[in-house]
Design a protein around this motif. Sequence first.
Motif, PDB file in Angstrom:
ATOM      1  N   LEU A  14       0.818  -1.217   0.000  1.00 22.20           N
ATOM      2  CA  LEU A  14       0.000   0.000   0.000  1.00 22.20           C
ATOM      3  C   LEU A  14       0.852   1.268   0.000  1.00 22.20           C
ATOM      4  N   GLY A  15       1.876   1.312   0.868  1.00 21.62           N
ATOM      5  CA  GLY A  15       2.711   2.514   0.920  1.00 21.62           C
ATOM      6  C   GLY A  15       3.319   2.804  -0.451  1.00 21.62           C
ATOM      7  N   ALA A  16       3.749   1.741  -1.141  1.00 15.17           N
ATOM      8  CA  ALA A  16       4.344   1.928  -2.472  1.00 15.17           C
ATOM      9  C   ALA A  16       3.293   2.459  -3.453  1.00 15.17           C
ATOM     10  N   ARG A  34      12.998   1.059   6.528  1.00 14.71           N
ATOM     11  CA  ARG A  34      14.297   0.392   6.712  1.00 14.71           C
ATOM     12  C   ARG A  34      14.750  -0.264   5.422  1.00 14.71           C
ATOM     13  N   GLY A  35      13.797  -0.618   4.572  1.00 21.06           N
ATOM     14  CA  GLY A  35      14.110  -1.342   3.343  1.00 21.06           C
ATOM     15  C   GLY A  35      14.763  -0.451   2.303  1.00 21.06           C
ATOM     16  N   GLU A  36      14.913  -1.025   1.096  1.00 23.66           N
ATOM     17  CA  GLU A  36      15.667  -0.290   0.074  1.00 23.66           C
ATOM     18  C   GLU A  36      14.856   0.029  -1.159  1.00 23.66           C
ATOM     19  N   ASP A  48      14.946   3.554  11.050  1.00 24.70           N
ATOM     20  CA  ASP A  48      14.206   2.568  11.835  1.00 24.70           C
ATOM     21  C   ASP A  48      13.338   3.323  12.839  1.00 24.70           C
ATOM     22  N   ARG A  49      12.046   3.220  12.681  1.00 29.73           N
ATOM     23  CA  ARG A  49      11.139   4.003  13.526  1.00 29.73           C
ATOM     24  C   ARG A  49      11.072   3.496  14.963  1.00 29.73           C
ATOM     25  N   ASP A  50      11.771   2.416  15.255  1.00 26.99           N
ATOM     26  CA  ASP A  50      11.908   2.021  16.661  1.00 26.99           C
ATOM     27  C   ASP A  50      12.797   3.033  17.401  1.00 26.99           C
ATOM     28  N   GLU A  51      13.634   3.751  16.616  1.00 24.67           N
ATOM     29  CA  GLU A  51      14.541   4.738  17.225  1.00 24.67           C
ATOM     30  C   GLU A  51      13.807   6.058  17.456  1.00 24.67           C
ATOM     31  N   ASP A  68       0.837   7.330   6.929  1.00 21.62           N
ATOM     32  CA  ASP A  68       1.477   6.430   7.901  1.00 21.62           C
ATOM     33  C   ASP A  68       0.757   5.081   7.894  1.00 21.62           C
ATOM     34  N   VAL A  69       1.506   3.989   7.682  1.00 20.91           N
ATOM     35  CA  VAL A  69       0.905   2.647   7.664  1.00 20.91           C
ATOM     36  C   VAL A  69       1.317   1.810   8.877  1.00 20.91           C
ATOM     37  N   SER A  70       1.892   2.463   9.890  1.00 20.07           N
ATOM     38  CA  SER A  70       2.484   1.690  10.986  1.00 20.07           C
ATOM     39  C   SER A  70       1.460   0.889  11.797  1.00 20.07           C
ATOM     40  N   PHE A  91      -3.710   8.355   8.415  1.00 20.00           N
ATOM     41  CA  PHE A  91      -3.289   7.111   9.061  1.00 20.00           C
ATOM     42  C   PHE A  91      -4.090   5.951   8.496  1.00 20.00           C
ATOM     43  N   VAL A  92      -3.404   4.906   8.040  1.00 18.24           N
ATOM     44  CA  VAL A  92      -4.095   3.729   7.507  1.00 18.24           C
ATOM     45  C   VAL A  92      -4.346   2.760   8.647  1.00 18.24           C
ATOM     46  N   SER A  93      -5.620   2.566   8.956  1.00 16.21           N
ATOM     47  CA  SER A  93      -6.001   1.670  10.034  1.00 16.21           C
ATOM     48  C   SER A  93      -6.718   0.453   9.437  1.00 16.21           C
ATOM     49  N   THR A  94      -7.471  -0.232  10.253  1.00 15.66           N
ATOM     50  CA  THR A  94      -7.980  -1.539   9.853  1.00 15.66           C
ATOM     51  C   THR A  94      -9.333  -1.823  10.499  1.00 15.66           C
ATOM     52  N   PHE A  95     -10.110  -2.711   9.898  1.00 11.38           N
ATOM     53  CA  PHE A  95     -11.366  -3.147  10.523  1.00 11.38           C
ATOM     54  C   PHE A  95     -11.096  -3.937  11.806  1.00 11.38           C
ATOM     55  N   ASP A 125      -2.579  -8.762  19.046  1.00 14.11           N
ATOM     56  CA  ASP A 125      -2.734  -7.386  19.555  1.00 14.11           C
ATOM     57  C   ASP A 125      -2.943  -6.361  18.443  1.00 14.11           C
ATOM     58  N   TYR A 126      -2.934  -6.819  17.220  1.00 13.36           N
ATOM     59  CA  TYR A 126      -2.910  -5.902  16.071  1.00 13.36           C
ATOM     60  C   TYR A 126      -3.999  -4.830  16.158  1.00 13.36           C
ATOM     61  N   GLY A 127      -5.243  -5.260  16.338  1.00 11.94           N
ATOM     62  CA  GLY A 127      -6.360  -4.315  16.352  1.00 11.94           C
ATOM     63  C   GLY A 127      -6.245  -3.319  17.504  1.00 11.94           C
ATOM     64  N   ARG A 129      -3.567  -2.349  19.056  1.00 10.26           N
ATOM     65  CA  ARG A 129      -2.466  -1.395  18.815  1.00 10.26           C
ATOM     66  C   ARG A 129      -2.885  -0.336  17.797  1.00 10.26           C
ATOM     67  N   LYS A 130      -3.661  -0.773  16.795  1.00 11.87           N
ATOM     68  CA  LYS A 130      -4.124   0.210  15.792  1.00 11.87           C
ATOM     69  C   LYS A 130      -5.066   1.231  16.435  1.00 11.87           C
ATOM     70  N   VAL A 131      -5.863   0.788  17.440  1.00 12.17           N
ATOM     71  CA  VAL A 131      -6.729   1.739  18.144  1.00 12.17           C
ATOM     72  C   VAL A 131      -5.853   2.801  18.828  1.00 12.17           C
ATOM     73  N   ARG A 150      -9.854   3.374   7.784  1.00  8.80           N
ATOM     74  CA  ARG A 150      -9.915   1.968   8.227  1.00  8.80           C
ATOM     75  C   ARG A 150     -10.211   1.094   7.025  1.00  8.80           C
ATOM     76  N   SER A 151      -9.278   0.202   6.732  1.00  7.66           N
ATOM     77  CA  SER A 151      -9.449  -0.643   5.565  1.00  7.66           C
ATOM     78  C   SER A 151      -9.747  -2.084   5.976  1.00  7.66           C
ATOM     79  N   GLY A 152     -10.440  -2.787   5.102  1.00  7.69           N
ATOM     80  CA  GLY A 152     -10.554  -4.231   5.229  1.00  7.69           C
ATOM     81  C   GLY A 152      -9.534  -4.857   4.299  1.00  7.69           C
ATOM     82  N   LEU A 153      -9.866  -6.010   3.783  1.00  9.42           N
ATOM     83  CA  LEU A 153      -8.920  -6.738   2.929  1.00  9.42           C
ATOM     84  C   LEU A 153      -8.495  -5.895   1.717  1.00  9.42           C
ATOM     85  N   ILE A 154      -7.174  -5.737   1.572  1.00  6.59           N
ATOM     86  CA  ILE A 154      -6.633  -4.965   0.451  1.00  6.59           C
ATOM     87  C   ILE A 154      -6.168  -5.951  -0.615  1.00  6.59           C
TER      88      ILE A 154
HETATM   89  N1  LIG Z   1      -3.217  -6.115   3.834  1.00  4.25           N
HETATM   90  C1  LIG Z   1      -4.463  -5.960   4.188  1.00  4.25           C
HETATM   91  O1  LIG Z   1      -5.362  -6.654   3.700  1.00  4.25           O
HETATM   92  C2  LIG Z   1      -4.815  -4.895   5.189  1.00  4.25           C
HETATM   93  C3  LIG Z   1      -6.113  -4.835   5.683  1.00  4.25           C
HETATM   94  C4  LIG Z   1      -6.464  -3.775   6.530  1.00  4.25           C
HETATM   95  C5  LIG Z   1      -5.533  -2.806   6.860  1.00  4.25           C
HETATM   96  N2  LIG Z   1      -4.262  -2.935   6.393  1.00  4.25           N
HETATM   97  C6  LIG Z   1      -3.297  -1.869   6.733  1.00  4.25           C
HETATM   98  O2  LIG Z   1      -2.842  -1.394   5.490  1.00  4.25           O
HETATM   99  C7  LIG Z   1      -1.485  -0.987   5.617  1.00  4.25           C
HETATM  100  C8  LIG Z   1      -0.633  -1.788   4.647  1.00  4.25           C
HETATM  101  O3  LIG Z   1       0.504  -1.043   4.392  1.00  4.25           O
HETATM  102  P1  LIG Z   1       1.711  -1.511   3.471  1.00  4.25           P
HETATM  103  O4  LIG Z   1       1.217  -2.563   2.538  1.00  4.25           O
HETATM  104  O5  LIG Z   1       2.389  -0.323   2.923  1.00  4.25           O
HETATM  105  O6  LIG Z   1       2.736  -2.022   4.558  1.00  4.25           O
HETATM  106  P2  LIG Z   1       2.905  -3.247   5.519  1.00  4.25           P
HETATM  107  O7  LIG Z   1       2.912  -4.505   4.747  1.00  4.25           O
HETATM  108  O8  LIG Z   1       2.005  -3.085   6.661  1.00  4.25           O
HETATM  109  O9  LIG Z   1       4.428  -2.927   5.942  1.00  4.25           O
HETATM  110  C9  LIG Z   1       4.771  -1.922   6.862  1.00  4.25           C
HETATM  111  C10 LIG Z   1       5.551  -0.758   6.251  1.00  4.25           C
HETATM  112  O10 LIG Z   1       6.070   0.000   7.336  1.00  4.25           O
HETATM  113  C11 LIG Z   1       7.490  -0.040   7.288  1.00  4.25           C
HETATM  114  N3  LIG Z   1       8.051  -0.290   8.622  1.00  4.25           N
HETATM  115  C12 LIG Z   1       7.726  -1.318   9.452  1.00  4.25           C
HETATM  116  N4  LIG Z   1       8.484  -1.251  10.572  1.00  4.25           N
HETATM  117  C13 LIG Z   1       9.300  -0.170  10.418  1.00  4.25           C
HETATM  118  C14 LIG Z   1      10.313   0.412  11.224  1.00  4.25           C
HETATM  119  N5  LIG Z   1      10.649  -0.098  12.416  1.00  4.25           N
HETATM  120  N6  LIG Z   1      10.922   1.526  10.768  1.00  4.25           N
HETATM  121  C15 LIG Z   1      10.610   2.051   9.559  1.00  4.25           C
HETATM  122  N7  LIG Z   1       9.666   1.544   8.753  1.00  4.25           N
HETATM  123  C16 LIG Z   1       9.016   0.448   9.180  1.00  4.25           C
HETATM  124  C17 LIG Z   1       7.871  -1.185   6.372  1.00  4.25           C
HETATM  125  O11 LIG Z   1       9.081  -0.885   5.736  1.00  4.25           O
HETATM  126  P3  LIG Z   1      10.476  -1.639   6.049  1.00  4.25           P
HETATM  127  O12 LIG Z   1      10.156  -3.044   6.454  1.00  4.25           O
HETATM  128  O13 LIG Z   1      11.185  -1.502   4.736  1.00  4.25           O
HETATM  129  O14 LIG Z   1      11.115  -0.857   7.136  1.00  4.25           O
HETATM  130  C18 LIG Z   1       6.698  -1.188   5.372  1.00  4.25           C
HETATM  131  O15 LIG Z   1       6.929  -0.250   4.343  1.00  4.25           O
HETATM  132  C19 LIG Z   1      -1.107  -1.215   7.062  1.00  4.25           C
HETATM  133  O16 LIG Z   1      -1.364  -0.039   7.774  1.00  4.25           O
HETATM  134  C20 LIG Z   1      -2.074  -2.302   7.500  1.00  4.25           C
HETATM  135  O17 LIG Z   1      -2.280  -2.264   8.876  1.00  4.25           O
HETATM  136  C21 LIG Z   1      -3.883  -3.946   5.584  1.00  4.25           C
END
Ligand SMILES: NC(=O)c1ccc[n+]([C@@H]2O[C@H](COP(=O)([O-])OP(=O)(O)OC[C@H]3O[C@@H](n4cnc5c(N)ncnc54)[C@H](OP(=O)(O)O)[C@@H]3O)[C@@H](O)[C@H]2O)c1
Length: 328
Positions: A14-16, A34-36, A48-51, A68-70, A91-95, A125-127, A129-131, A150-154
């Motif tokens: 999604l972010g891409a 963190r990726g390339e 690294d967003r842990d920092e 933000d997809v965190s 902010f991208v959240s979830t059902f 804990d996913y849901g 934490r998203k709250v 808030r998204s469902g299946l993407i």
């Molecule tokens: N897939 C579904 O069906 C679905 C359904 C409902 C909601 N969602 C939501 O939709 C979004 C999907 O997003 P997405 O596909 O772009 O990503 P994703 O698969 O959720 O991956 C997380 C992204 O955050 C980055 N990230 C993770 N930890 C990080 C860190 N410590 N520091 C820096 N960057 C970090 C990752 O990059 P790096 O690993 O390169 O650092 C990656 O780009 C999420 O918010 C998810 O909760 C998904």
Amino acid sequence: MSKKILVLGGTAMLGAEIARTALSRGYDVTCVARGEKVPEGAILVRADRDEDDALESVAAQQWHAVYDVSRQPGHVQRAVRDLTNAGVYVFVSTFNVYAAQNEPGADESATLLEPLDADTEDPEDYGARKVACEQHVLEGFGPARSLIARSGLIGGPGDSSTRTGYWPMRFAVSDTVLVPDDAALPTQLVDVRDLAGWLVDAAENDSIRGVANVIGDPIPLGDHLDTARRVADHHGRVVAASRDWLVEQGVAEFAGPKSMPLWLSDPDWLAFMDRSNARAKKLGLRVRPLEQTLADVLEWERSEGFDRPRKAGLTTAEQDELLALLEG
Ligand SMILES: NC(=O)c1ccc[n+]([C@@H]2O[C@H](COP(=O)([O-])OP(=O)(O)OC[C@H]3O[C@@H](n4cnc5c(N)ncnc54)[C@H](OP(=O)(O)O)[C@@H]3O)[C@@H](O)[C@H]2O)c1
């Protein structure tokens, strides 16, 4: 000078797609991950967003919109703290934030889980934490300067979870296909391109604010499977097995190994794929026909290789073994 968009993410599906969409509309795009690998044309800031100081190098810039997809409340709390002058925080959240998944047609006012304001990797804990993430955004930016999507299946091309590609792939590969005998169950997804398109609309359209379920229309599983069959040009047999029989054989619902993707018959989860999208549609969300999503995901599946290891669905061997058992 073009407007600047910051994607916190950008290396996954999604972010891409958000980055690609924004670039195609003329924005300057920076991704933090963190990726390339980010879409061509985007600037990558590796962090690294842990920092605590992960966003130091981007914090002073004027961002028209931040995406933000965190899944980690700490990431979101620090980003909200550091990016105060952003125009809008999306902010991208979830059902999965909803406390109940068994109320068909529920809208954004449905009760949420109790927030868990801790960074963990536990999928349970996913849901919660998203709250907590949503709360940090709303506390920092308020509903007028933020969008909680808030998204469902993407689904669609690039769905590495392999859930939305399973049925088109299966009908393209197998003469006889095993399906669940549950044609009336709802299925609901959003094409990643429609989701990203609407999220990028929010950068310019300040009525796209507040909280919204961003998802396509519910479609019965039987129609979903017929559509997958049509795009794969399948003319073989379709064999339906009952829920009880599939469960007895250890077939899982919805996702993961040895599963039937898009099939969700657990009474507690019956409405996970039957949520209201009325608010997002009123605010301009356009959803393409399922046929187009499935045709495009099939093409993507083909390019990735039908026989590669998959995260979801039955392998051909598993399916054929089940068919032999069922049909004697
Ligand atoms: N897939 C579904 O069906 C679905 C359904 C409902 C909601 N969602 C939501 O939709 C979004 C999907 O997003 P997405 O596909 O772009 O990503 P994703 O698969 O959720 O991956 C997380 C992204 O955050 C980055 N990230 C993770 N930890 C990080 C860190 N410590 N520091 C820096 N960057 C970090 C990752 O990059 P790096 O690993 O390169 O650092 C990656 O780009 C999420 O918010 C998810 O909760 C998904």
